[in-house]
Design a protein around this motif. Structure first.
Motif, mmCIF file in Angstrom:
data_model
loop_
_atom_site.group_PDB
_atom_site.id
_atom_site.type_symbol
_atom_site.label_atom_id
_atom_site.label_comp_id
_atom_site.label_asym_id
_atom_site.label_seq_id
_atom_site.Cartn_x
_atom_site.Cartn_y
_atom_site.Cartn_z
ATOM 1 N N HIS A 176 -52.925 -32.042 -24.756
ATOM 2 C CA HIS A 176 -52.470 -30.442 -25.070
ATOM 3 C C HIS A 176 -51.176 -30.613 -25.077
ATOM 4 C CE1 HIS A 176 -53.556 -26.463 -24.799
ATOM 5 N NE2 HIS A 176 -52.754 -26.318 -23.747
ATOM 6 N N VAL A 177 -50.797 -29.505 -26.148
ATOM 7 C CA VAL A 177 -49.320 -29.113 -26.653
ATOM 8 C C VAL A 177 -49.385 -27.562 -26.240
ATOM 9 C CG1 VAL A 177 -49.545 -29.057 -29.100
ATOM 10 C CG2 VAL A 177 -47.289 -29.455 -27.901
ATOM 11 N N LEU A 235 -50.876 -35.175 -21.220
ATOM 12 C CA LEU A 235 -51.453 -36.487 -21.778
ATOM 13 C C LEU A 235 -52.385 -36.901 -20.587
ATOM 14 C CD1 LEU A 235 -48.681 -38.143 -24.058
ATOM 15 C CD2 LEU A 235 -50.636 -36.810 -24.889
ATOM 16 N N GLY A 236 -53.443 -37.230 -20.781
ATOM 17 C CA GLY A 236 -54.285 -38.061 -19.764
ATOM 18 C C GLY A 236 -54.416 -37.344 -18.512
ATOM 19 N N LYS A 237 -54.542 -38.182 -17.552
ATOM 20 C CA LYS A 237 -54.399 -37.537 -16.150
ATOM 21 C C LYS A 237 -53.111 -37.205 -15.561
ATOM 22 C CE LYS A 237 -58.896 -38.416 -15.246
ATOM 23 N NZ LYS A 237 -59.679 -37.141 -15.322
ATOM 24 N N TYR A 238 -52.427 -36.293 -16.366
ATOM 25 C CA TYR A 238 -50.978 -35.829 -16.195
ATOM 26 C C TYR A 238 -50.679 -35.566 -14.628
ATOM 27 C CZ TYR A 238 -53.089 -31.278 -16.613
ATOM 28 O OH TYR A 238 -53.621 -30.146 -16.287
ATOM 29 N N LEU A 258 -59.377 -24.579 -22.614
ATOM 30 C CA LEU A 258 -58.143 -24.510 -23.549
ATOM 31 C C LEU A 258 -58.595 -24.516 -24.890
ATOM 32 C CD1 LEU A 258 -56.124 -27.229 -21.865
ATOM 33 C CD2 LEU A 258 -55.525 -24.952 -21.479
ATOM 34 N N TRP A 259 -57.761 -23.797 -25.716
ATOM 35 C CA TRP A 259 -58.064 -23.432 -27.110
ATOM 36 C C TRP A 259 -58.391 -24.831 -27.679
ATOM 37 C CZ3 TRP A 259 -54.518 -19.152 -29.201
ATOM 38 C CH2 TRP A 259 -55.349 -17.885 -29.033
ATOM 39 N N THR A 260 -57.349 -25.790 -27.573
ATOM 40 C CA THR A 260 -57.650 -27.293 -28.211
ATOM 41 C C THR A 260 -59.144 -27.597 -27.842
ATOM 42 O OG1 THR A 260 -56.510 -27.880 -26.372
ATOM 43 C CG2 THR A 260 -55.367 -27.872 -28.589
ATOM 44 N N VAL A 280 -46.612 -36.057 -18.409
ATOM 45 C CA VAL A 280 -46.009 -34.563 -18.716
ATOM 46 C C VAL A 280 -44.830 -34.810 -19.458
ATOM 47 C CG1 VAL A 280 -45.270 -32.434 -17.682
ATOM 48 C CG2 VAL A 280 -47.272 -33.585 -16.608
ATOM 49 N N LEU A 281 -44.700 -34.014 -20.544
ATOM 50 C CA LEU A 281 -43.356 -34.043 -21.253
ATOM 51 C C LEU A 281 -42.937 -32.680 -21.521
ATOM 52 C CD1 LEU A 281 -44.374 -36.604 -23.878
ATOM 53 C CD2 LEU A 281 -43.360 -37.206 -21.988
#
Length: 500
Positions: A410-411, A422-425, A375-377, A460-461
């Motif tokens: 990651h957003v 987040l984390g082990k989503y 991913l880009w981040t 996951v949000l």
């Protein structure tokens, strides 16, 4: 006879690759060594730069990615020298990199950030398009204006967005998983988002964040022909903005999903006729399946025995690290995914050679709540940290592992929803020993928390939940949350008050 190795002082800091990892690495080195020339070798006339960087929380970051001409980079950092050429060979014994234009560059420290290439379901078929960068996205748009039906193969971010954005064209979407978006979500989150696929999309497009500088106006000839098909760096979350993804027909959404299957074989029209195969029409009614009388340029046979004709196929099945140009004559240790293995200082198995971004495979003892995803981040974080490590090594300093590798964060946006992972989503690697807590408001938000032994391991949000900072802290400090039970997600309890 081998040429004598030049003294280490003779070389420069050299970075290969004009994507996010390479550019970030070069910028960071240029800042740390203002009186030294930093070489950036890139095969494409445009580079990818990070703009509007915002640190949302301790680890979560948001930024836009802008394609810029390499001269803009040289203006910002007068000590970065961009060499627009592909790499022909790495002679690691001699600390030297040979570019396609025939020049040799001696390095003291080298960072390889050449990214990854789309895995194509089949090479050399004119009806199969891989989408990975701006050029291939524009090519895709050109093809789509004439299309009545296309097939999308793959279940990652690009496939997801494509299916949402395409209008006026039948889409048959084949995925190997049970549910969509497997790389990002579980079935629940996928379900929450799929309701959006059926709903009509709002006409008003949200203002486009990333401005684009494209290679259109530049002489395409400049890019050596053989390489033209696979240079260009990765697309990011808004890649389809500004592309008009409309097919020929006058309707909004028509999507048929084929799950748990892969491509078995691809036939061109003539071959298909000779073999007297039969293909299916677009399934309007699940109970009746009829034979398609229309002739299509290309046919896809799936492993579930179904055959569909279409105008073209989009292969969005992930990427393979672009290591090929560097392997000859060098004994790199490679990861299972084909990337260059790097240790906790982004150092490969060869002296003075570092790697960052999609090309590398993180091979240190990973934090229990971090995983590598291309991913880009992560490209930005790795490029930045690799530069720090190269600098420390050349100055003889020691350096601690960067904090961003403590927690996966990651957003992004899917279907116009804000999505935070987040984390082990997805409970990756936790086995059956975990539980999930969910809160979902249809059309508004979806919250999932992954718990193990009373501790939060991932989340996951989706939507504007404002919980990312609280959850980030709870995952990082591994506090025992057993006593809160279900209250953890109770919308009437302000969870932030507990944990400030």
């Amino acid at each position: 006879m081998e040429a004598a190795r030049p003294p280490a002082t003779a070389g420069k800091f050299v970075v290969v690759g004009g994507g996010i990892a390479g550019v970030t690495c070069a910028e960071q080195l240029a800042t740390q060594f203002p009186s030294e020339d930093i070489l950036l070798i890139t095969a494409s006339p445009v580079i990818k730069a990070v703009t509007n960087f915002k640190q949302i929380s301790k680890i979560l970051e948001e930024f836009d990615v802008e394609e810029q001409s390499s001269t803009m980079l040289e203006k910002r950092f007068p000590n970065i020298k961009v060499i627009e050429s592909g790499v022909k060979q790495l002679k690691s014994e001699e600390h030297c990199i040979v570019t396609e234009d025939g020049n040799q560059h001696v390095y003291k420290k080298l960072c390889l950030c050449a990214g990854a290439k789309p895995k194509l379901i089949c090479e050399g078929n004119p009806y199969v398009l891989g989408i990975r960068d701006t050029d291939s996205a524009q090519e895709f748009q050109k093809q789509l204006t004439k299309a009545k039906r296309i097939m999308i193969i793959g279940n990652g971010g690009i496939a997801l967005e494509l299916v949402y954005e395409i209008e006026g064209c039948e889409v048959i979407w084949a995925i190997k998983d049970k549910a969509i978006g497997n790389t990002f979500f579980d079935a629940g989150a996928a379900e929450f988002l799929t309701s959006k696929l059926i709903a009509e999309k709002p006409e008003a497009k949200i203002a486009q964040k990333r401005t684009r500088y494209t290679t259109e106006g530049r002489k395409k000839e400049a890019r050596s022909k053989s390489k033209a098909d696979n240079v260009g760096s990765a697309l990011g979350p808004d890649w389809h903005e500004g592309l008009n993804l409309k097919g020929t027909k006058e309707f909004s959404h028509r999507i048929h999903l084929e799950t748990m299957c892969e491509v078995k074989k691809i036939y061109l029209q003539d071959e298909f006729r000779i073999l007297k195969k039969k293909s299916f029409t677009f399934p309007r009614d699940p109970k009746s399946v009829t034979t398609d009388t229309e002739m299509w340029p290309v046919y896809v046979e799936l492993t579930n025995e179904k055959i569909y004709g279409c105008d073209f196929i989009v292969s969005a099945t992930g990427v393979t690290p672009n290591v090929e140009p560097f392997l000859h004559g060098n004994s790199f240790n490679l990861g299972e995914d084909g990337g260059l293995k790097v240790d906790d200082h982004m150092h490969t198995s060869l002296p003075d050679v570092y790697a960052a971004g999609d090309i590398c495979t993180a091979s240190w003892q990973l934090s229990p709540v971090w995983q590598q995803m291309r991913l880009w981040t992560q490209a930005r974080q790795m490029g930045w940290y690799a530069a720090k490590c190269m600098a420390a090594a050349s100055l003889g300093d020691s350096i601690d592992m960067d904090f961003s590798f403590e927690l996966f964060a990651h957003v992004t946006k899917f279907f116009n929803y804000k999505v935070v992972l987040l984390g082990k989503y997805n409970a990756q690697g936790l086995g059956s020993d975990h539980e999930l807590m969910l809160r979902c408001t249809k059309g508004q938000e979806y919250i999932k928390v992954v718990m193990q032994n009373g501790r939060m391991m991932g989340a996951v949000l989706i939507g504007e939940t404002d919980l990312e900072e609280t959850f980030e802290n709870l995952i990082l400090n591994q506090m025992n949350l057993s006593s809160y039970g279900e209250d953890l997600l109770d919308p009437n309890i302000d969870i932030e008050d507990y944990f400030d």
